[in-house]
Write an enzyme that holds these catalytic residues in place. Structure first.
Site, PDB file in Angstrom:
ATOM      1  N   ASP A  63     -50.384  14.419  61.648  1.00 63.38           N
ATOM      2  CA  ASP A  63     -49.852  15.613  61.017  1.00 63.38           C
ATOM      3  C   ASP A  63     -50.256  15.563  59.538  1.00 63.38           C
ATOM      4  OD1 ASP A  63     -48.605  17.996  60.517  1.00 63.38           O
ATOM      5  OD2 ASP A  63     -46.706  17.464  61.444  1.00 63.38           O
TER       6      ASP A  63
HETATM    7  C1  BGC Z   1     -46.842  20.747  60.379  1.00 63.42           C
HETATM    8  C2  BGC Z   1     -47.703  20.904  61.599  1.00 63.42           C
HETATM    9  C3  BGC Z   1     -48.891  21.755  61.283  1.00 63.42           C
HETATM   10  C4  BGC Z   1     -49.637  21.147  60.123  1.00 63.42           C
HETATM   11  C5  BGC Z   1     -50.891  21.921  59.750  1.00 63.42           C
HETATM   12  C6  BGC Z   1     -47.641  20.338  59.156  1.00 63.42           C
HETATM   13  O1  BGC Z   1     -46.868  20.431  58.012  1.00 63.42           O
HETATM   14  O2  BGC Z   1     -45.848  19.782  60.662  1.00 63.42           O
HETATM   15  O3  BGC Z   1     -46.958  21.464  62.644  1.00 63.42           O
HETATM   16  O4  BGC Z   1     -49.705  21.880  62.420  1.00 63.42           O
HETATM   17  O5  BGC Z   1     -48.792  21.126  59.001  1.00 63.42           O
HETATM   18  O6  BGC Z   1     -50.609  23.094  59.123  1.00 63.42           O
END
Ligand code: BGC
Length: 812
Positions: A333
């Protein structure tokens, strides 16, 4: 060559972000598939199934195997091996690096030398850059100017549509209709791929038992069985018939794993989940997505039993890659690799990179640590080169499997025509209709207030969400635009004519004045009926980083509601939210309440369809609706405890036993149980019947071993009668309880659901054919199997009702 977009500043994605910034400021229901169809897990009841349902089951199986075959293909493996042989270590590491090219959704890496990095093969993926022109421009650098011509894969958070916005995922889960969700995901795939995006960071399949956690909005609620059905639906929809089709996009199953169990519902908080609970409740939707062929997973932010999930070899390597045989790749993530330092398991970036890679995180989203540290780590022998090779192999395998080497570009002439097609808008309207959950519909002047008569002469429409298009498309709305959304005000004006509508906003979501509240009360007084559109602000109060410790209506909305109800006019409350809201007063005093979630571009039309009975509401809760925040985490599939309350529907009263599991100041039961949802008719459920009183453990164990065949071991049925005066659809839910087992099992577990449409007065026997898996679970030894047990089975309209039947699994 056209001017190059700069990664951090340009991109069509900005348009969506602009809309988001502005927001931050402040079908027909009866015409569903004829007859009934079993959704998942239970075998088809061949005799009672319409041909369409059988066709669906067959094609679902085919799609699943197509995706897995692609990731397993020896021909692709050969290509990957040949390419790897030509690659330098730096180029391999480059494939493991991902940056955001548009608006940040978290702390940024600060990199700006994007085009140079692409040219040097130092980046494998970009996200937050959209639009065929922009993606093609960057892709051309990768394909034409980098040494080995390896294409980039462009990703984006597409969680409930790309341009055509559907209800938020929690709303889609409330449809309990995986085939509809699959269609919505297919639309998202077609639109996204036309914009050059071949990778959706979706589905989010985190089990969410605590409504304080804002990201409950992004998932399918609290149940592993429904969650698994939804997980499969998204994967099939995104990845399509063939992974390598230009209009297929790769699913990214997130957030692996346990993120939804954040302690106290506080975002990014730690989780403690026993291996049993992990396997029994949290992992099944992930496993279902993997089995459906999902090509990527995202490791999460949270620590799990002390080990951050982005450096957790047990969940990533042992379970995902070894036990399940996952062949795709894992992306971290956003900066979750560098966050290993904040977690306290790495004191420098090199250690964080090493721990993440060795645990099984193949691609580093935004941290910049794989780029910065891996070369040195390999050269110094701290990370074996084989670990980098393996991770690069996985990334390249997915790129080959989706045909990116054969068709790296997107046809710029087709993009515009792919967006917002009329049939997709119609699908969004249908999805929104089916996502609406009627929670309450009391009689006013002798009959239920809903549906409203079309000849009603005046309606007061009140509330901050009555005419707020930006909020209708929810949070994380990708390229959705507020100007595409139809509000309730617009749809009502269309239905009744402006002259019959008295609109008064009353309050903002977070604040309001006495004058505006008084004006709204006057509007209600002058109308036949008042419709209130109240709730949360999607971008700031739902989704990521939006945990709440109070779950009532924000600002002065409750006051507005009470004052309007005090006029004595019939009131209908439409609740817009990304979670259940604790509104005990409303559930006692407001005659009709509809949970609308955030319904997408067709919000207003869908709600009007239901309000006036052009469609019937038939959404059902994918969660237990709390009475008060103190009940959280609240979920129906809880354990019984050693001291269960015989009547959880009231707090302890004078003279009642003290030492039992309950609150002294609140009921233990939910406001509305999981699976609950009313419609415009009523149904009577008879006593559940089973085809046998005893099942043999040996026969069940054999049946469980017959992988892929899932033979039926028991037939269970119930008689359902439409006891009302309108035709309608009931969602028959099958629940199981096991007692006498090696580990305590929940008081109920959902194991099947199917719909039945009945004319007034009509009765029908609904049958579920159950396979051995229905009775299997993770036992005390952490193995999945069947044990001798007393089994209770209910076929019921929700998790709190039904007349069950009991049988035994006998040790023979
Ligand atoms: C979130 C994810 C997301 C990623 C990319 C993160 O802050 O937890 O769900 O896919 O950002 O935007």
């Amino acid at each position: 060559m056209p001017p190059l977009p700069t990664l951090q500043t340009k991109g069509a994605f900005q348009q969506a972000m602009k809309n988001r910034a502005i927001r931050e400021k402040f079908v027909n229901a009866y015409a569903r598939i004829a007859g009934s169809f079993a959704i998942v897990f239970t075998l088809a009841v061949l005799a009672s199934f319409p041909p369409a349902a059988l066709a669906q089951t067959t094609s679902e199986e085919k799609k699943r195997s197509d995706a897995q075959t692609a990731l397993d293909s020896p021909a692709i493996e050969q290509k990957v091996s040949e390419l790897l042989q030509k690659m330098t270590l730096e180029e391999k590491i480059g494939q493991l690096v991902q940056y955001s090219a548009g608006q940040a959704t978290g702390p940024t890496s600060g990199r700006t030398d994007d085009t140079d990095m692409i040219r040097k093969g130092q980046v494998g993926s970009l996200f937050n850059v959209t639009g065929s022109q922009k993606t093609n421009t960057l892709q051309r650098i990768a394909v034409e100017e980098s040494r080995l011509h390896i294409p980039l894969i462009f990703g984006l958070d597409i969680i409930h549509g790309y341009r055509t916005t559907f209800p938020i995922p929690l709303g889609l889960a409330a449809t309990w209709d995986p085939s509809l969700v699959e269609k919505a995901a297919r639309v998202a795939a077609q639109e996204a791929s036309a914009g050059g995006v071949r990778w959706a960071f979706s589905p989010m399949v985190d089990i969410a038992r605590d409504a304080r956690w804002g990201r409950m909005a992004e998932g399918a609620g609290e149940d592993p069985f429904l969650g698994a059905a939804m997980a499969r639906a998204y994967v099939r929809g995104y990845q399509g018939e063939r992974l390598d089709s230009p209009d297929s996009i790769v699913a990214c199953v997130k957030h692996y794993v346990g993120y939804g169990a954040a302690e106290a519902g506080r975002e990014y908080n730690s989780t403690e989940i026993s291996e049993h609970t992990l396997r029994q409740y949290y992992l099944p939707p992930f496993h279902a997505a993997e089995e459906a062929g999902a090509a990527t997973f995202m490791s999460a932010f949270n620590s799990l039993n002390g080990i951050p999930t982005s450096a957790n070899p047990f969940t990533l390597k042992q379970i995902l890659k070894k036990e399940w045989g996952f062949k795709g790749f894992v992306v971290s993530d956003w900066t979750s690799v560098s966050e290993l330092m904040a977690h306290g398991i790495a004191n420098d970036g090199a250690t964080a990179a090493r721990k993440a890679l060795l645990a099984g995180v193949d691609m580093d989203m935004v941290s910049n640590l794989y780029h910065r540290e891996l070369l040195q780590l390999v050269q110094s022998g701290k990370v074996p080169q084989s670990a980098v090779d393996e991770a690069a192999r996985r990334v390249l395998r997915v790129k080959f499997a989706i045909g990116l080497f054969d068709h790296p570009y997107t046809d710029e002439n087709k993009e515009a025509a792919t967006m917002l097609r009329p049939e997709n808008i119609a699908l969004s309207r249908s999805a929104a209709v089916h996502s609406l959950v009627l929670l309450r519909n009391e009689a006013v002047s002798g009959s239920p207030i809903l549906p409203l008569a079309t000849r009603i002469s005046s309606v007061a429409l009140i509330g901050p969400l009555a005419d707020d298009p930006g909020n209708m498309i929810g949070s994380w709305s990708a390229l959705g635009r507020s100007e595409d959304a139809v509000t309730l005000r617009r749809a009502l004006a269309g239905k009744l004519g402006e002259s019959h509508l008295r609109y008064a906003k009353g309050v903002e979501i977070l604040k309001g004045s006495d004058e505006d509240i008084a004006a709204a009360v006057r509007a209600a007084q002058s109308a036949d009926v008042a419709i209130l559109a109240l709730g949360e602000d999607a971008p700031t109060m739902t989704g990521e980083a939006a945990s709440r410790s109070n779950l009532g209506l924000p600002g002065r909305q409750q006051e507005l509601l009470e004052k309007v109800v005090a006029t004595g006019k019939p009131v209908i409350l439409i609740l817009f939210s990304g979670r259940p809201l604790t509104l005990p007063w409303a559930f006692e005093h407001v005659p009709a309440v509809v949970a609308a979630w955030f319904p997408g571009v067709q919000a207003g039309n869908a709600i009007v369809d239901v309000l006036f009975g052009d469609a019937a509401p038939n959404g059902h809760l994918p969660l237990s609706w709390p009475r008060s925040v103190g009940q959280e985490p609240l979920y129906y599939n809880e354990l019984n405890t050693g001291r269960p309350a015989s009547d959880p529907a009231h707090p302890r009263q004078e003279g009642e036993a003290k030492y039992i599991s309950r609150y002294i100041d609140e009921r233990s039961s939910p406001q509305f149980p999981f699976g609950f949802g009313m419609t415009y008719t009523t149904f009577g459920y008879g006593t559940t019947q089973a085809s046998a009183k005893e099942l043999s453990l040996a026969a069940l164990t054999d049946a469980l071993a017959a992988k892929g065949k899932e033979p039926a071991v028991l037939s269970v049925s119930v008689e359902i009668k439409n006891t009302g005066t309108r035709a309608g659809e009931s969602l028959a839910q099958l629940y199981v309880r096991l007692q006498g087992t090696s580990v305590a099992m929940p008081v109920r577990m959902l194991k099947g659901f199917q719909r039945v449409t009945l004319a007034p007065g009509e009765s029908r026997k609904v049958v579920f054919d159950l396979d051995a898996k229905t009775f299997a679970f993770w036992g005390a030894e952490n193995t999945f199997g069947v044990e001798p047990a007393r089994v209770t089975i209910w076929i019921a309209p929700n998790s709190a009702e039904g007349q069950g039947t009991t049988l035994e699994i006998a040790d023979k």
